[in-house]
Design a protein around this motif. Structure first.
Motif, PDB file in Angstrom:
ATOM      1  N   ASP A  27      -1.054  -1.054   4.460  1.00 62.29           N
ATOM      2  CA  ASP A  27      -0.825  -2.464   4.797  1.00 62.29           C
ATOM      3  C   ASP A  27      -2.103  -3.106   5.331  1.00 62.29           C
ATOM      4  N   LEU A  28      -2.811  -2.394   6.193  1.00 57.08           N
ATOM      5  CA  LEU A  28      -4.061  -2.926   6.744  1.00 57.08           C
ATOM      6  C   LEU A  28      -5.094  -3.119   5.639  1.00 57.08           C
ATOM      7  N   ALA A  29      -5.221  -2.153   4.744  1.00 61.09           N
ATOM      8  CA  ALA A  29      -6.179  -2.273   3.637  1.00 61.09           C
ATOM      9  C   ALA A  29      -5.834  -3.465   2.748  1.00 61.09           C
ATOM     10  N   SER A  30      -4.554  -3.678   2.490  1.00 55.31           N
ATOM     11  CA  SER A  30      -4.133  -4.830   1.680  1.00 55.31           C
ATOM     12  C   SER A  30      -4.466  -6.137   2.391  1.00 55.31           C
ATOM     13  N   PHE A  31      -4.254  -6.174   3.710  1.00 56.02           N
ATOM     14  CA  PHE A  31      -4.587  -7.354   4.494  1.00 56.02           C
ATOM     15  C   PHE A  31      -6.085  -7.650   4.424  1.00 56.02           C
ATOM     16  N   VAL A  32      -6.897  -6.611   4.614  1.00 55.63           N
ATOM     17  CA  VAL A  32      -8.355  -6.780   4.568  1.00 55.63           C
ATOM     18  C   VAL A  32      -8.777  -7.271   3.184  1.00 55.63           C
ATOM     19  N   GLU A  33      -8.229  -6.682   2.136  1.00 58.55           N
ATOM     20  CA  GLU A  33      -8.585  -7.103   0.780  1.00 58.55           C
ATOM     21  C   GLU A  33      -8.245  -8.573   0.546  1.00 58.55           C
ATOM     22  N   PRO A  37     -12.801 -11.566   1.550  1.00 58.15           N
ATOM     23  CA  PRO A  37     -13.287 -11.459   0.168  1.00 58.15           C
ATOM     24  C   PRO A  37     -14.721 -10.964   0.018  1.00 58.15           C
ATOM     25  N   ARG A  38     -15.505 -10.981   1.092  1.00 59.25           N
ATOM     26  CA  ARG A  38     -16.908 -10.572   0.967  1.00 59.25           C
ATOM     27  C   ARG A  38     -17.175  -9.147   1.421  1.00 59.25           C
ATOM     28  N   ILE A  39     -16.137  -8.434   1.871  1.00 59.42           N
ATOM     29  CA  ILE A  39     -16.336  -7.047   2.280  1.00 59.42           C
ATOM     30  C   ILE A  39     -16.695  -6.224   1.042  1.00 59.42           C
ATOM     31  N   ILE A  40     -17.679  -5.358   1.155  1.00 54.43           N
ATOM     32  CA  ILE A  40     -18.124  -4.548   0.008  1.00 54.43           C
ATOM     33  C   ILE A  40     -17.135  -3.421  -0.264  1.00 54.43           C
ATOM     34  N   ALA A  41     -16.691  -2.745   0.791  1.00 54.84           N
ATOM     35  CA  ALA A  41     -15.744  -1.637   0.628  1.00 54.84           C
ATOM     36  C   ALA A  41     -14.934  -1.472   1.892  1.00 54.84           C
ATOM     37  N   TYR A  42     -13.682  -1.071   1.720  1.00 52.34           N
ATOM     38  CA  TYR A  42     -12.800  -0.723   2.835  1.00 52.34           C
ATOM     39  C   TYR A  42     -11.925   0.420   2.343  1.00 52.34           C
ATOM     40  N   ASN A  43     -12.175   1.620   2.842  1.00 51.03           N
ATOM     41  CA  ASN A  43     -11.483   2.806   2.338  1.00 51.03           C
ATOM     42  C   ASN A  43     -10.952   3.660   3.478  1.00 51.03           C
ATOM     43  N   VAL A  44      -9.754   4.194   3.265  1.00 48.90           N
ATOM     44  CA  VAL A  44      -9.106   5.075   4.224  1.00 48.90           C
ATOM     45  C   VAL A  44      -8.996   6.454   3.573  1.00 48.90           C
ATOM     46  N   TYR A  45      -9.404   7.482   4.309  1.00 52.61           N
ATOM     47  CA  TYR A  45      -9.383   8.856   3.807  1.00 52.61           C
ATOM     48  C   TYR A  45      -8.592   9.736   4.779  1.00 52.61           C
ATOM     49  N   PHE A  46      -7.851  10.708   4.229  1.00 56.24           N
ATOM     50  CA  PHE A  46      -7.123  11.677   5.034  1.00 56.24           C
ATOM     51  C   PHE A  46      -7.617  13.073   4.686  1.00 56.24           C
ATOM     52  N   VAL A  55     -11.860   6.014   8.370  1.00 57.80           N
ATOM     53  CA  VAL A  55     -11.874   4.678   7.787  1.00 57.80           C
ATOM     54  C   VAL A  55     -13.332   4.278   7.635  1.00 57.80           C
ATOM     55  N   LEU A  56     -13.711   3.961   6.403  1.00 61.42           N
ATOM     56  CA  LEU A  56     -15.088   3.619   6.072  1.00 61.42           C
ATOM     57  C   LEU A  56     -15.111   2.218   5.494  1.00 61.42           C
ATOM     58  N   HIS A  57     -15.937   1.360   6.072  1.00 54.78           N
ATOM     59  CA  HIS A  57     -16.147   0.064   5.435  1.00 54.78           C
ATOM     60  C   HIS A  57     -17.607  -0.304   5.463  1.00 54.78           C
TER      61      HIS A  57
END
Length: 125
Positions: A27-33, A37-46, A55-57
């Protein structure tokens, strides 16, 4: 020198909270996306065993990381019961206002803030 800023946080997943955390982070990743709009990357890893989350952005500059913290920041407190934040690491320059926001997040979620100053290299971003 490069102006982009990389953010990495690492947390322990609280026992029994992995499923709920995965939903919250999706949900947070969808919100950020949708809202950054100018964020290069937002990724969550487990981790493979589900005991850790990272969490890497990547932001093209400090202003955009500041923007992220102000826009997404209100969504962090409900995640606190799901994780034990270990570290927030920033690769790149920060200003006092951003450092204050990062320390406030660490107060909510636990953990420490580590700033890595740029030494040398290049980026093809």
């Amino acid at each position: 020198m490069t102006d982009f800023v990389v953010y990495l946080d690492t947390s322990e997943v609280r026992p029994g909270k992995l499923g709920e955390l995965k939903v919250a982070m999706a949900d947070l990743a969808s919100f950020v996306e949708a809202n950054e709009p100018r964020i290069i990357a937002y990724n969550v890893y487990f981790s493979g065993d589900g005991s850790r989350m990272s969490v890497l952005h990547i932001h093209e500059d400090l202003a955009l990381l500041n923007f992220h913290m102000s826009v997404a920041g209100p969504l962090f407190p409900p995640i606190a019961p799901l994780v034990n934040l270990l570290t927030i690491e920033i690769f790149g320059a920060v200003n006092d206002a951003l450092l204050e926001q990062l320390v406030a997040k660490a107060r909510i979620l636990g953990g420490t803030v580590i700033i890595h100053d740029f030494g040398s290299g290049f980026a093809r971003v």
